[in-house]
Design a protein around this motif. Structure first.
Motif, PDB file in Angstrom:
ATOM      1  N   LEU A  86      -0.862  81.268 -56.021  1.00 52.10           N
ATOM      2  CA  LEU A  86       0.392  81.169 -56.779  1.00 52.10           C
ATOM      3  C   LEU A  86       0.250  81.940 -58.085  1.00 52.10           C
ATOM      4  N   CYS A  90       1.708  85.192 -55.333  1.00 51.50           N
ATOM      5  CA  CYS A  90       2.056  85.115 -53.904  1.00 51.50           C
ATOM      6  C   CYS A  90       3.240  84.185 -53.667  1.00 51.50           C
ATOM      7  N   ARG A  91       4.135  84.636 -52.816  1.00 48.04           N
ATOM      8  CA  ARG A  91       5.280  83.822 -52.392  1.00 48.04           C
ATOM      9  C   ARG A  91       5.033  83.258 -50.985  1.00 48.04           C
ATOM     10  N   HIS A  92       4.178  83.940 -50.223  1.00 49.62           N
ATOM     11  CA  HIS A  92       3.883  83.554 -48.841  1.00 49.62           C
ATOM     12  C   HIS A  92       2.371  83.600 -48.626  1.00 49.62           C
ATOM     13  N   ILE A 123       4.194  77.714 -52.043  1.00 49.97           N
ATOM     14  CA  ILE A 123       4.002  78.970 -51.293  1.00 49.97           C
ATOM     15  C   ILE A 123       4.426  78.717 -49.849  1.00 49.97           C
TER      16      ILE A 123
END
Ligand code: PGA
Length: 253
Positions: A86, A90-92, A123
């Motif tokens: 995070l 990162c979103r995924h 996430i």
């Protein structure tokens, strides 16, 4: 229900920081016309996450990680946690990739723990499932994929299920140039959707189910036109900007 298609490039163990920046730069120019019509993410190796995050500034392309550890911190040499991902933007995050399962001991149980850890920090997990060639030839595809999905989602409340992406990646199609036929892909995607309905009701309609395994510019549009194929997880072809863009174009309705 109309689901926004979602295409993610899995760079695997490729690209130095400089090479990663260069690829993002090439994508940026080509991607402008599709911005907003398809959700797009790239998953560089951990060492290039921050370089890619900086290079993506101002672009609609989202950052993904290729794996995660389920603990927040601790004595786990070589591992990276969800809060760290995070923090890196990162979103995924991809979990349960067949290479992790086959080469690094990933199990359904560790996939489940990783899903919980990711959702806990906001996430969005991309949960990979898929059968080997031997399992397909033995007629066990739906049983194997069903077990992987069911175990990954065990105990998750329906609103959390709605936040997942499932990537169906037949192991025999990954990196081999062999792609599932549209009929093979739809059969498994349809089965995953109905299992998700059994597990989480209406939330199942919101889950994106990506296809992965030798997705290329010349097969992407046909696969993503199938009713339960909502995007693609792309390996080799995501390393070339032109190919990746053509695949993304194939996702536009
Ligand atoms: P491939 O890899 O597109 O190179 O087959 C897909 C994946 O492993 O996610």
């Amino acid at each position: 229900m109309a689901r926004t298609r979602f295409v993610c490039g899995n760079w695997k163990m490729h690209k130095t920081q400089a090479e990663a920046r260069e690829l993002v730069r090439a994508l940026g120019a080509l991607l402008a016309p599709v911005a907003g019509r398809v959700q797009v993410a790239v998953a560089p190796p951990f060492t290039a996450l921050s370089a890619v995050q900086a290079a993506l500034a101002g672009s609609a392309v989202e950052l993904a990680a290729q794996d995660v550890h389920w603990e927040k911190q601790g004595a786990f040499t070589g591992e990276v946690s969800a809060p760290m991902l995070l923090d890196a933007g990162c979103r995924h995050a991809i979990v349960g990739h067949s290479e992790r399962r086959q080469l690094f001991g990933e199990t359904d149980e560790t996939v489940r723990k990783k899903v919980v850890a990711l959702l806990g920090v906001g996430i969005l997990p991309i949960v990979c499932v898929g059968e080997t060639l031997a399992e397909r030839e033995a007629g066990r595809t739906l049983e194997v994929v069903g077990r992987q999905v069911q175990n990954a989602l065990q105990g998750l409340p329906a609103p959390d299920v709605a936040r997942l992406t499932v990537a169906y990646e037949p192991v025999w199609a990954i990196g081999t140039g062999k792609t599932a036929t549209p009929a093979q892909a739809q059969e498994v995607h349809g089965a995953i959707r109905s299992l998700l309905r059994d597990l989480a009701g209406e939330a199942a309609e919101r889950v994106r189910i990506q296809y992965g395994g030798s997705v290329k510019p010349d097969n992407a549009a046909e696969l993503m036109a199938l009713p339960d194929v909502d995007g693609a997880l792309v390996g080799g072809a995501a390393l070339k900007a032109d190919d990746f863009i053509q695949i993304i174009r194939g996702a536009i309705r």
